[in-house]
Design a protein around this motif. Structure first.
Motif, PDB file in Angstrom:
ATOM      1  N   LEU A 332      44.566  -3.634 -78.514  1.00 50.09           N
ATOM      2  CA  LEU A 332      45.106  -4.934 -78.940  1.00 50.09           C
ATOM      3  C   LEU A 332      46.556  -4.810 -79.406  1.00 50.09           C
ATOM      4  N   GLN A 336      49.651  -6.860 -77.745  1.00 55.85           N
ATOM      5  CA  GLN A 336      50.588  -7.650 -78.535  1.00 55.85           C
ATOM      6  C   GLN A 336      52.033  -7.248 -78.228  1.00 55.85           C
ATOM      7  N   GLY A 352      49.511 -14.957 -79.998  1.00 55.80           N
ATOM      8  CA  GLY A 352      48.532 -13.891 -79.799  1.00 55.80           C
ATOM      9  C   GLY A 352      47.466 -14.279 -78.806  1.00 55.80           C
ATOM     10  N   PHE A 353      46.270 -13.712 -78.970  1.00 53.92           N
ATOM     11  CA  PHE A 353      45.166 -13.892 -78.035  1.00 53.92           C
ATOM     12  C   PHE A 353      43.953 -14.459 -78.779  1.00 53.92           C
ATOM     13  N   GLU A 355      39.806 -15.042 -79.433  1.00 55.99           N
ATOM     14  CA  GLU A 355      38.774 -14.021 -79.630  1.00 55.99           C
ATOM     15  C   GLU A 355      38.112 -13.612 -78.314  1.00 55.99           C
ATOM     16  N   LYS A 358      40.444 -11.147 -76.632  1.00 61.62           N
ATOM     17  CA  LYS A 358      40.400  -9.851 -77.309  1.00 61.62           C
ATOM     18  C   LYS A 358      39.151  -9.075 -76.914  1.00 61.62           C
ATOM     19  N   PHE A 361      39.546  -7.770 -73.366  1.00 57.91           N
ATOM     20  CA  PHE A 361      40.463  -6.630 -73.329  1.00 57.91           C
ATOM     21  C   PHE A 361      39.784  -5.351 -73.807  1.00 57.91           C
ATOM     22  N   LEU A 362      38.965  -5.474 -74.837  1.00 61.59           N
ATOM     23  CA  LEU A 362      38.320  -4.291 -75.407  1.00 61.59           C
ATOM     24  C   LEU A 362      37.190  -3.761 -74.519  1.00 61.59           C
ATOM     25  N   TYR A 388      48.033 -19.603 -78.300  1.00 62.38           N
ATOM     26  CA  TYR A 388      47.280 -18.384 -78.047  1.00 62.38           C
ATOM     27  C   TYR A 388      46.875 -18.325 -76.575  1.00 62.38           C
TER      28      TYR A 388
END
Length: 476
Positions: A332, A336, A352-353, A355, A358, A361-362, A388
């Motif tokens: 993350l 960013q 940002g992004f 939830e 995120k 991405f993870l 976002y």
């Protein structure tokens, strides 16, 4: 319409560039000496300047200094012949964006101009906020959020901190270093970081992609050649070794060097002297060598692809760059970073992004590593209008990765031509899910390497024959 000022005392080149650049959507002004070019700066207000290094009244260094004094935000491209490359590199240290060698090639000119006007560096990375502020960029609505002043993101996870410690340790030495890592993991940026932290930081950093050069030209690119030394050698050429004299030479994908070039390279590494192709004069060189590979060089030695004596010359120190999927704690933060650089590039202020993004991405394995993430964030930033980035802006394979991995074979996400139809609905099974995921992985990697099958096989850690068989079975 973006404006380009061309300064060259060759009338034909001026007219050729004006005609060519005008056809490609730029407004062009020309000047045939340095003073005339400088006088046009105020009235024409160019977005970019292209200037020949050798003019009748001023040289490239003088032109560059005068432009930067008055318009520090304007990128400057130096036009030079091969014999002046070493000088052009010195001018780049003074603030020139890049240099273009004669004879001029249209594709190279357009690519370099687009990079300069977009804020992208010659190596493909984006300018940091500090660099943009030092250039006093014209756009006043761009994001001014601070970002690390580095071409590479290290992060704060344990893997990143360990990598950074090793760079700190080896950079001040004169050791040769082998940098191992997957495609897109940032091997060249790490090499640049080692160079910047070394005693050679004021010398040139020259990168050579050994995998992108034909076998016939590899020796010429590395060691240079004399005029007339072979068919097509119309001018003397300075090789990468000479260009890097006093600094650092980075050999990317070094295992792809032809075997005969490896023999010549070993001699140069041992004796610190070289001869250009077709030349008789021995030239002394003082160069630190950093090499990179996405496969273990000792394994290449066992296969007979790489000389073992050369490997031991390079293997004074080695670094392993972990793939992005093994650096979950930093994902993350990296995203960013790329968001902020893209905000600055596009004049946006996305915070940002959300939830869902995120989480995606993870969970995504990032087979293309940092290069893939940068491209995904750039695309998503361009498509986003809110504060976002939302999942609707992400590529299909990322936001749907978990569903692809665990999808039921009766409702395949991929084409029915790829996964054979079953006679009757079947229960979910691991094999079918693995087929879906494997297809998506192969397709994604092929896209990342522009469908270069050799590179795709390397990234996927399989041989080319296996890749061909899998592509055939998936109708790719």
């Amino acid at each position: 319409m973006q404006r380009i000022l061309v300064i060259d005392d060759d009338t034909d080149i001026c007219l050729l560039l004006r005609r060519f650049l005008s056809k490609n959507g730029y407004e062009v002004a020309i000047a045939q000496n340095g003073q005339t070019g400088l006088s046009l700066l105020e009235d024409f207000s160019p977005d970019l300047v292209m200037t020949d290094f050798r003019l009748g009244d001023l040289d490239g260094g003088q032109i560059l200094r005068k432009i930067k004094e008055r318009f520090p935000e304007v990128p400057v491209l130096i036009i030079t012949g091969y014999s002046d490359i070493k000088i052009a590199i010195d001018v780049m240290k003074q603030g020139a964006f890049d240099y273009i060698t004669k004879p001029l090639f249209p594709d190279e000119i357009l690519l370099t101009i687009k990079k300069a006007l977009s804020g992208e560096k010659p190596d493909g990375s984006m300018q940091t906020t500090a660099e943009k502020e030092n250039g006093a960029t014209k756009s006043t609505n761009k994001s001014t959020r601070s970002k690390p002043d580095s071409n590479y993101i290290f992060g704060n996870g344990p893997e990143s901190k360990n990598l950074y410690r090793q760079i700190d340790l080896v950079a001040p030495t004169n050791y040769s270093v082998i940098i191992y890592g997957e495609s897109g993991s940032g091997k060249e940026s790490i090499a640049q970081e080692i160079h910047k932290r070394s005693k050679r930081a004021n010398g040139p950093f020259i990168a050579m992609d050994c995998g992108a050069i034909s076998k016939e030209l590899a020796a010429s690119e590395m060691f240079g050649h004399e005029k007339g030394s072979f068919t097509g050698a119309l001018n003397q050429k300075i090789g990468h070794f000479e260009m890097a004299n006093g600094g650092t030479l980075f050999l990317d994908e070094v295992a792809n060097l032809p075997y005969d070039v490896q023999v010549a390279l070993l001699r140069v590494v041992q004796e610190r002297k070289l001869r250009r192709i077709g030349g008789n004069k021995e030239i002394s060189v003082d160069v630190r060598i950093l090499v990179a590979s996405n496969e273990r060089l000792m394994e290449s030695c066992r296969k007979g692809k790489f000389r073992e004596d050369l490997y031991h010359r390079f293997n004074e120190f080695s670094l392993d760059v972990p793939p992005l999927r093994d650096r979950k704690a930093d994902i993350l933060e990296f995203a960013q970073f790329f968001l902020e650089t893209t905000n600055a590039e596009l004049g946006k202020d996305i915070k940002g992004f959300d939830e869902d993004v995120k989480a995606a991405f993870l969970s995504y394995p990032w087979y293309g590593n940092l290069r893939e993430m940068r491209n995904v964030v750039k695309r998503s930033t361009l498509l986003s209008d809110g504060d976002y980035i939302e999942s609707k802006s992400l590529p299909f394979e990322i936001i749907n990765y978990s569903r692809l991995l665990f999808s039921e074979p009766t409702q395949p996400v991929i084409s029915e031509d790829i996964v054979p139809k079953q006679e009757e609905p079947a229960k979910p099974n691991l094999k079918s899910a693995a087929l879906d995921a494997e297809y998506e992985m192969i397709l994604q990697v092929l896209k990342q390497v522009n469908y270069n099958k050799s590179k795709a096989a390397q990234v996927l850690s399989i041989d080319r024959k296996t890749l061909y068989n899998k592509m055939k079975s998936y109708n790719l």
